[in-house]
Scaffold this motif. Structure first.
Motif, PDB file in Angstrom:
ATOM      1  N   ASP A 277      46.238  37.528  33.087  1.00 10.98           N
ATOM      2  CA  ASP A 277      46.826  37.859  31.797  1.00 10.98           C
ATOM      3  C   ASP A 277      48.318  38.102  31.987  1.00 10.98           C
ATOM      4  O   ASP A 277      48.870  37.917  33.085  1.00 10.98           O
ATOM      5  CB  ASP A 277      46.126  39.065  31.169  1.00 10.98           C
ATOM      6  CG  ASP A 277      46.258  40.325  32.019  1.00 10.98           C
ATOM      7  OD1 ASP A 277      47.128  40.356  32.919  1.00 10.98           O
ATOM      8  OD2 ASP A 277      45.499  41.289  31.775  1.00 10.98           O
ATOM      9  N   ALA A 278      48.999  38.535  30.928  1.00  9.77           N
ATOM     10  CA  ALA A 278      50.451  38.713  30.980  1.00  9.77           C
ATOM     11  C   ALA A 278      50.867  39.754  32.006  1.00  9.77           C
ATOM     12  O   ALA A 278      51.996  39.740  32.512  1.00  9.77           O
ATOM     13  CB  ALA A 278      50.984  39.081  29.596  1.00  9.77           C
ATOM     14  N   GLY A 279      49.956  40.695  32.328  1.00 10.34           N
ATOM     15  CA  GLY A 279      50.265  41.720  33.317  1.00 10.34           C
ATOM     16  C   GLY A 279      49.841  41.348  34.708  1.00 10.34           C
ATOM     17  O   GLY A 279      49.788  42.221  35.588  1.00 10.34           O
ATOM     18  N   MET A 280      49.493  40.089  34.949  1.00 13.02           N
ATOM     19  CA  MET A 280      49.040  39.565  36.241  1.00 13.02           C
ATOM     20  C   MET A 280      47.737  40.200  36.709  1.00 13.02           C
ATOM     21  O   MET A 280      47.493  40.387  37.892  1.00 13.02           O
ATOM     22  CB  MET A 280      50.121  39.742  37.315  1.00 13.02           C
ATOM     23  CG  MET A 280      51.219  38.694  37.273  1.00 13.02           C
ATOM     24  SD  MET A 280      50.601  37.002  37.530  1.00 13.02           S
ATOM     25  CE  MET A 280      50.094  37.055  39.226  1.00 13.02           C
ATOM     26  N   ASN A 281      46.878  40.539  35.753  1.00  9.18           N
ATOM     27  CA  ASN A 281      45.546  41.009  36.073  1.00  9.18           C
ATOM     28  C   ASN A 281      44.598  39.816  36.104  1.00  9.18           C
ATOM     29  O   ASN A 281      44.561  39.013  35.169  1.00  9.18           O
ATOM     30  CB  ASN A 281      45.067  42.025  35.034  1.00  9.18           C
ATOM     31  CG  ASN A 281      45.964  43.250  34.989  1.00  9.18           C
ATOM     32  OD1 ASN A 281      46.189  43.898  36.014  1.00  9.18           O
ATOM     33  ND2 ASN A 281      46.497  43.561  33.796  1.00  9.18           N
ATOM     34  N   LEU A 282      43.827  39.693  37.176  1.00 11.56           N
ATOM     35  CA  LEU A 282      42.935  38.556  37.349  1.00 11.56           C
ATOM     36  C   LEU A 282      41.861  38.537  36.269  1.00 11.56           C
ATOM     37  O   LEU A 282      41.161  39.525  36.068  1.00 11.56           O
ATOM     38  CB  LEU A 282      42.298  38.598  38.738  1.00 11.56           C
ATOM     39  CG  LEU A 282      41.353  37.445  39.084  1.00 11.56           C
ATOM     40  CD1 LEU A 282      42.099  36.116  39.108  1.00 11.56           C
ATOM     41  CD2 LEU A 282      40.677  37.707  40.434  1.00 11.56           C
ATOM     42  N   GLN A 283      41.729  37.417  35.562  1.00 12.27           N
ATOM     43  CA  GLN A 283      40.738  37.267  34.511  1.00 12.27           C
ATOM     44  C   GLN A 283      39.543  36.421  34.961  1.00 12.27           C
ATOM     45  O   GLN A 283      38.400  36.720  34.624  1.00 12.27           O
ATOM     46  CB  GLN A 283      41.378  36.620  33.272  1.00 12.27           C
ATOM     47  CG  GLN A 283      42.545  37.400  32.712  1.00 12.27           C
ATOM     48  CD  GLN A 283      42.128  38.752  32.178  1.00 12.27           C
ATOM     49  OE1 GLN A 283      41.305  38.848  31.267  1.00 12.27           O
ATOM     50  NE2 GLN A 283      42.691  39.806  32.754  1.00 12.27           N
ATOM     51  N   SER A 284      39.819  35.359  35.710  1.00 11.89           N
ATOM     52  CA  SER A 284      38.715  34.497  36.141  1.00 11.89           C
ATOM     53  C   SER A 284      39.161  33.624  37.300  1.00 11.89           C
ATOM     54  O   SER A 284      40.359  33.392  37.513  1.00 11.89           O
ATOM     55  CB  SER A 284      38.238  33.609  34.988  1.00 11.89           C
ATOM     56  OG  SER A 284      39.251  32.676  34.625  1.00 11.89           O
ATOM     57  N   ILE A 285      38.153  33.146  38.064  1.00  9.04           N
ATOM     58  CA  ILE A 285      38.383  32.151  39.115  1.00  9.04           C
ATOM     59  C   ILE A 285      37.390  31.017  38.875  1.00  9.04           C
ATOM     60  O   ILE A 285      36.176  31.246  38.843  1.00  9.04           O
ATOM     61  CB  ILE A 285      38.178  32.737  40.523  1.00  9.04           C
ATOM     62  CG1 ILE A 285      39.131  33.898  40.774  1.00  9.04           C
ATOM     63  CG2 ILE A 285      38.403  31.649  41.575  1.00  9.04           C
ATOM     64  CD1 ILE A 285      38.918  34.559  42.126  1.00  9.04           C
ATOM     65  N   THR A 286      37.925  29.819  38.711  1.00 11.44           N
ATOM     66  CA  THR A 286      37.081  28.644  38.469  1.00 11.44           C
ATOM     67  C   THR A 286      37.216  27.671  39.632  1.00 11.44           C
ATOM     68  O   THR A 286      38.321  27.385  40.084  1.00 11.44           O
ATOM     69  CB  THR A 286      37.490  27.935  37.163  1.00 11.44           C
ATOM     70  OG1 THR A 286      37.372  28.842  36.073  1.00 11.44           O
ATOM     71  CG2 THR A 286      36.601  26.719  36.912  1.00 11.44           C
ATOM     72  N   ASN A 287      36.081  27.198  40.109  1.00  6.04           N
ATOM     73  CA  ASN A 287      36.070  26.191  41.169  1.00  6.04           C
ATOM     74  C   ASN A 287      35.606  24.867  40.574  1.00  6.04           C
ATOM     75  O   ASN A 287      34.522  24.773  40.000  1.00  6.04           O
ATOM     76  CB  ASN A 287      35.155  26.615  42.310  1.00  6.04           C
ATOM     77  CG  ASN A 287      35.016  25.535  43.379  1.00  6.04           C
ATOM     78  OD1 ASN A 287      33.925  25.217  43.823  1.00  6.04           O
ATOM     79  ND2 ASN A 287      36.127  24.938  43.790  1.00  6.04           N
TER      80      ASN A 287
END
Length: 827
Positions: free
Chosen positions: A353-363
Motif C-alpha cells: 500500500d502507500a505506506g509500504m505495507n505488504l498486501q499480497s505476494i503472487t507467484n
C-alpha cells in the motif's frame, strides 16, 4: 608502449592532413592491372597473389593480391620483371623477363586447379575479421573466436555499425528499422519474431555478414535503416574438404557443426549440418509506483522474474552447384531447420500500500514449450555472356515454416497458499513464402553499366492464438475471448527496377529507380476485422563517388526506403508473457517512408583503414511505442502499442577504424553518435473515459562505441577481446540507461594447424542489462532486464584437406560485387 600509444594518437589526429600529403619524387610509376579466374568455371579467384621480381635485381620484389572479384591493381616502378600469378591449390603461371615501361593490362589470367599442391603451398595472407569499404562493411566470421559456439545474434553484435540489445533486437546505427536477410532472401526466418529466429542459427554456420547502410535501387526498398545480409557457409575448394566444430559451455551450451564440400570441374556439392543444445538463464525486475490524479503514490508493485530458456535445434543445408558449361551455372539448395525449446518463467509480484505495507505476494509460473520447423528450397541460374560482366540471373525460392508454442500459467496466492487462476495458451503460426527474381546486367563500353530486374515477394502468414482459463467451480477449461484470436496476414509485393552507372576519370555515379506495388490483407478472423492496404511507390536512388587516389575516396548517396508493419505490430490482441505488461498491435498502422542521405570518406594506409560517414534520415509516419494504463480483470496493466506519430529526423556521425600496428596485433573500432528528433502526438482515451494527448515531440542524443583487439601471443596462442558501450537515451515517456559489456577469447592451433581449440567468455562482467525508467501520469516504473547471463564456451575445430586461413571463393557473383551492396540476390 608509451611511444606506440603516442604514434596511434598522432596518426588519428592527422587523418585529414595525411590524406593530402604529397609523395616524394621517384622513378617512373606504371600501373599493372588484370583479373585472375578459375579456368574450369571462369569464377573469380579472390585473394590470389601477383608477384613481380626484378629480373636484373632479384632482391627487389613487389606485388599484391586480388580483391574478392579477382581483380588486381599494382603500382610499381617501370622495369623488367618476372611476373608470377598464384593461388592455393592451383598451378602457378609465370612470365619471365617481361619489360613493363608503360601501364600494363594482363586481361584475364585463368589458373588451372591442381589438387596435389594443397599440402605443399603455404598461406601468404590472412583475411582480416572486418573489411572496410567505402559503401559497405564485411564481417568475416571465420576469424572471430568470440562468437564460437554462439548464435547469429552473437555474430551480429560484433559487426561494425550493428548493435543487438539484451532482448535480441537488431539495430543499424541505432535504427531498428533494418532489413535482415539470409543468403540475400527474407526466407528462412519463419513466422516467429526475427530476434528469436536469429537465436536458432549457430554462428558456426555463418561465413560472413554484409552491411549496407544506404542501398541502391537494385535492392528491396524494405528497411528504413538499411540492409544486413547473413551469408551462410558454402564450400568451394577443389576435391573433398571440410570442417567440423564441437562446442561445450556453461550455462549448458553443447553443439556440433560440420561443413563438407566436394568439388570437381563439373559440379560442386556441399552440405552443412549442425545440432545444438543451449540453456539461457535470464532475469528481470520491475518496481512500479501507482499514482492518483494529483500525482500522489497510492500503491507499489515489485516484480521479480527468473527464467531458464532451453533450446535444442538441428540445422542442415544441402546444395549442388552445376557448371553446365563455362558460362552457365545452376545452383540448387535445400535447407531444413528444426528446433524445440522450453522456457520456464517464474514470477513473484509483491504488492504494497502507500505506506509500504505488504498486501499480497503472487507467484505466476509460466511453463512454456515450443517447436519450430522450417523448410527452404532455392534455385539460382546464371548465364554469363562473352563480355565480362554481361550476365542474366534468375532466382526462385520457396519456404514453409511452422511454429507451435504452448504454455501453462498457474497463479497462486503465496501468503495464503491458495490458487488464484490457471491459464493455458496455444500459439500456432504457419508461414509460406515465395520469391521470384531476375536480374540483367549489361556493361556499356569500358566503364558504364546498365541493370534492370524484377522481384516478386509473396508471403502468407497465419497466426492462431488461444487462451483458456480454468473454472474451479465447474472443473472445466473456458475460452478467454479477450485474448483468443486468429490473424491472417497476406503480403504481395511486386517490384521493377533499373539503374545506370558510369565512371568518368576519377568520378563515378550510379542512378536508379525502383517501383514497388504492395497489396496487403490483414484479416482478424475472430472479430471479423478485414483490412486491405494497396499502395505503390517509386524509390529513387543516386550515388556519387570521387577517387582522390587509389587509397582515398569520398561518396555522396541518397535513397528512399519503406518500413512495412509486420504481423506482431498489427495484431490487436495482446500476448500473455506478463499479466502487468502487455504488448498490443495496431491494425491501422501505416508504413513509414524514409529519405536517407549519406556522405562517406575512406582513407587507407599500409596499416590503417579509416572510414567515416555523416548521415541524415527523415522518416514520415514514424512509429513510436505508446504506453498507457488499462484495467484488465481488475488489475492495472501497462499496455504498449505501436502508433504512427509524425516525423522523425535522425542525424548522425560514424567512423570505423581498422589498424594493424604489427603483424601480431589487429585493432578494429566503431563509433556512432546520433541525434534523434521526433515531432508528433497521439490521442487516446484514459481509464476515466476522458481524452488524453501524448506529445511525442522529443530530441534525444545517444552514441555507442565498440573496440575489438586481436593479438597473436607466444606459443601460437591468439587472444581476442572486445568492449561495447551503448550510451543512455531518452524518449517522450522515459529513458534507458547506458550498457557496457565485454567479451574475451583465446585460441590455439593444434594437430599441425589442422585443429583449433578456442575458449571464449561472452559478457565477461555479467553486465549486459537493459535498465529503463518509464514516467506516465498514472505510474512510474523502473526495470532491469538481463536476457542471458554470462556464457563460457569451449570449442574444437578440425579441418581436413583445408588450410586454416584458406580463402573460400563465393559460388557466384553477388550484388556486393556488382555495385557495392550487401545482398547476394539483389532485387
Amino acid at each position: 608502449m608509451k611511444k606506440l600509444k603516442f604514434a596511434i594518437t598522432l596518426l588519428l589526429l592527422s587523418v585529414s592532413l595525411l590524406s593530402l600529403a604529397q609523395e616524394r619524387p621517384q622513378a617512373k610509376k606504371v600501373k599493372i592491372t588484370g583479373k585472375i579466374t578459375e579456368k574450369s568455371t571462369s569464377l573469380p579467384l579472390g585473394y590470389a597473389t601477383v608477384t613481380l621480381q626484378n629480373s636484373k635485381r632479384p632482391d627487389i620484389i613487389t606485388g599484391g593480391m586480388t580483391d574478392e572479384n579477382g581483380v588486381f591493381t599494382i603500382e610499381a616502378n617501370a622495369g623488367t620483371y618476372d611476373v608470377k600469378f598464384e593461388f592455393i591449390s592451383f598451378k602457378a603461371i609465370e612470365m619471365k623477363q617481361l619489360a613493363i615501361q608503360e601501364d600494363k593490362d594482363f586481361g584475364t589470367v585463368a589458373l588451372e586447379a591442381e589438387a596435389e599442391m594443397l599440402d605443399a603451398v603455404e598461406i601468404r595472407a590472412e583475411r582480416s575479421t572486418v573489411e572496410i569499404k567505402l559503401d559497405k562493411k564485411v564481417y568475416n566470421v571465420g576469424q572471430d573466436m568470440i562468437v564460437k559456439g554462439g548464435t547469429v545474434s552473437d555474430v551480429l553484435d560484433n559487426v561494425p555499425s550493428v548493435s543487438v540489445d539484451v532482448e535480441g533486437n537488431v539495430s543499424l546505427r541505432g535504427n531498428e528499422n533494418v532489413r535482415i536477410l539470409i543468403d540475400g532472401k527474407p526466407s528462412g526466418l519463419g513466422g516467429i519474431n526475427i530476434a528469436d529466429a536469429l537465436k536458432l542459427l549457430p554462428a558456426d554456420a555463418v561465413d560472413k555478414v554484409e552491411v549496407i547502410t544506404n542501398p541502391s535501387a537494385r535492392y528491396d526498398a524494405e528497411g528504413g535503416g538499411g540492409i544486413i545480409n547473413i551469408v551462410l557457409k558454402k564450400g568451394k575448394n577443389q576435391g573433398i574438404n571440410g570442417t567440423v566444430t564441437a562446442t561445450t559451455g556453461d550455462p549448458a551450451n553443447h553443439g556440433f557443426t560440420g561443413t563438407i564440400n566436394y568439388k570437381t570441374e563439373q559440379f560442386n556439392l556441399f552440405t552443412t549440418q549442425g545440432y545444438s543444445y543451449r540453456k539461457g538463464p535470464g532475469n528481470s525486475l520491475t518496481d512500479t509506483e501507482y499514482l492518483d490524479e494529483n500525482g500522489d503514490i497510492t500503491s507499489y508493485l515489485k516484480e521479480r522474474r527468473n527464467n531458464e530458456r532451453l533450446n535444442k535445434s538441428y540445422n542442415a543445408n544441402f546444395g549442388l552447384e552445376w557448371y553446365l558449361d563455362k558460362s552457365t551455372t545452376w545452383t540448387n539448395t535445400f535447407s531444413y531447420r528444426r528446433s524445440s525449446g522450453e522456457n520456464p518463467d517464474n514470477v513473484f509480484q509483491h504488492k504494497y500500500d502507500a505506506g509500504m505495507n505488504l498486501q499480497s505476494i503472487t507467484n505466476r509460473f509460466s511453463d512454456e514449450s515450443e517447436k519450430d520447423e522450417n523448410v527452404d528450397f532455392s534455385s539460382n541460374f546464371i548465364k554469363k555472356f562473352k563480355k565480362d560482366g554481361h550476365q542474366l540471373t534468375v532466382d526462385v525460392s520457396f519456404s514453409q515454416s511452422d511454429d507451435d508454442e504452448n504454455s501453462d500459467i498457474p497463479s497462486r496466492d503465496v501468503l495464503n497458499n491458495l490458487p488464484i487462476s490457471d491459464q493455458r495458451t496455444a500459439n500456432i503460426q504457419e508461414q509460406n513464402r515465395t520469391l521470384l527474381q531476375t536480374d540483367y546486367v549489361l556493361p556499356i563500353g569500358e566503364k558504364s553499366q546498365f541493370e534492370a530486374g524484377y522481384r516478386g515477394n509473396f508471403n502468407d502468414l497465419l497466426t492462431d492464438y488461444s487462451v483458456e482459463n480454468f473454472n474451479y467451480g465447474t472443473g472445466a477449461w473456458e475460452n478467454d475471448p479477450q485474448f483468443t484470436n486468429t490473424l491472417e496476414y497476406k503480403e504481395k509485393v511486386n517490384a521493377l527496377y533499373t539503374q545506370f552507372g558510369t565512371k568518368i576519370n576519377k568520378m563515378s555515379y550510379l542512378v536508379g529507380l525502383r517501383w514497388e506495388d504492395s497489396n496487403i490483407d490483414i484479416n482478424q478472423l475472430t472479430q471479423n476485422i478485414y483490412k486491405n492496404k494497396k499502395y505503390n511507390n517509386f524509390f529513387p536512388s543516386a550515388f556519387l563517388a570521387y577517387e582522390f587516389s587509389e587509397s582515398s575516396s569520398a561518396s555522396l548517396s541518397y535513397s528512399r526506403r519503406i518500413s512495412r508493419p509486420r504481423s506482431r505490430s498489427i495484431n490487436p490482441f495482446s500476448s500473455l508473457s506478463s499479466n502487468i505488461n502487455l504488448f498490443r498491435g495496431n491494425p491501422d498502422l501505416d508504413p513509414s517512408m524514409t529519405d536517407a542521405f549519406d556522405f562517406g570518406y575512406l582513407k587507407k594506409w599500409n596499416q590503417l583503414t579509416f572510414n567515416t560517414s555523416m548521415y541524415f534520415n527523415r522518416t514520415q509516419d514514424a512509429v513510436q511505442f505508446v504506453r498507457n494504463t488499462e484495467t484488465i480483470n481488475g488489475t492495472a496493466v501497462l499496455v504498449t502499442s505501436p502508433v504512427n506519430v509524425g516525423t522523425e529526423d535522425r542525424f548522425g556521425f560514424e567512423f570505423t577504424l581498422s589498424y594493424n600496428p604489427y603483424k601480431w596485433w589487429r585493432l578494429n573500432s566503431n563509433f556512432n553518435l546520433f541525434r534523434n528528433q521526433t515531432k508528433g502526438s497521439y490521442t487516446y482515451t484514459n481509464l476515466s473515459g476522458a481524452s488524453e494527448t501524448i506529445d511525442f515531440s522529443n530530441t534525444a542524443y545517444s552514441w555507442f562505441a565498440r573496440i575489438n583487439s586481436k593479438i597473436n601471443l607466444p606459443l601460437g596462442i591468439d587472444w581476442q577481446a572486445n568492449t561495447t558501450y551503448n550510451a543512455p537515451q531518452t524518449n517522450a515517456q522515459g529513458r534507458s540507461k547506458g550498457i557496457i559489456s565485454a567479451n574475451l577469447a583465446f585460441s590455439k592451433d593444434v594437430l599441425k594447424d589442422k585443429g583449433t581449440v578456442a575458449l571464449n567468455v561472452n559478457d565477461l562482467f555479467n553486465s549486459r542489462k537493459r535498465i529503463t525508467e518509464t514516467n506516465l501520469p498514472t505510474q512510474n516504473a523502473y526495470s532491469e532486464m538481463q536476457w542471458r547471463e554470462r556464457q563460457i564456451t569451449l570449442s574444437f575445430t578440425y579441418r581436413f584437406n583445408k588450410k586454416k586461413n584458406e580463402r573460400e571463393k563465393q559460388p557466384r557473383k553477388t550484388d556486393a560485387d556488382t555495385n557495392g551492396g550487401g545482398e547476394e540476390y539483389g532485387g
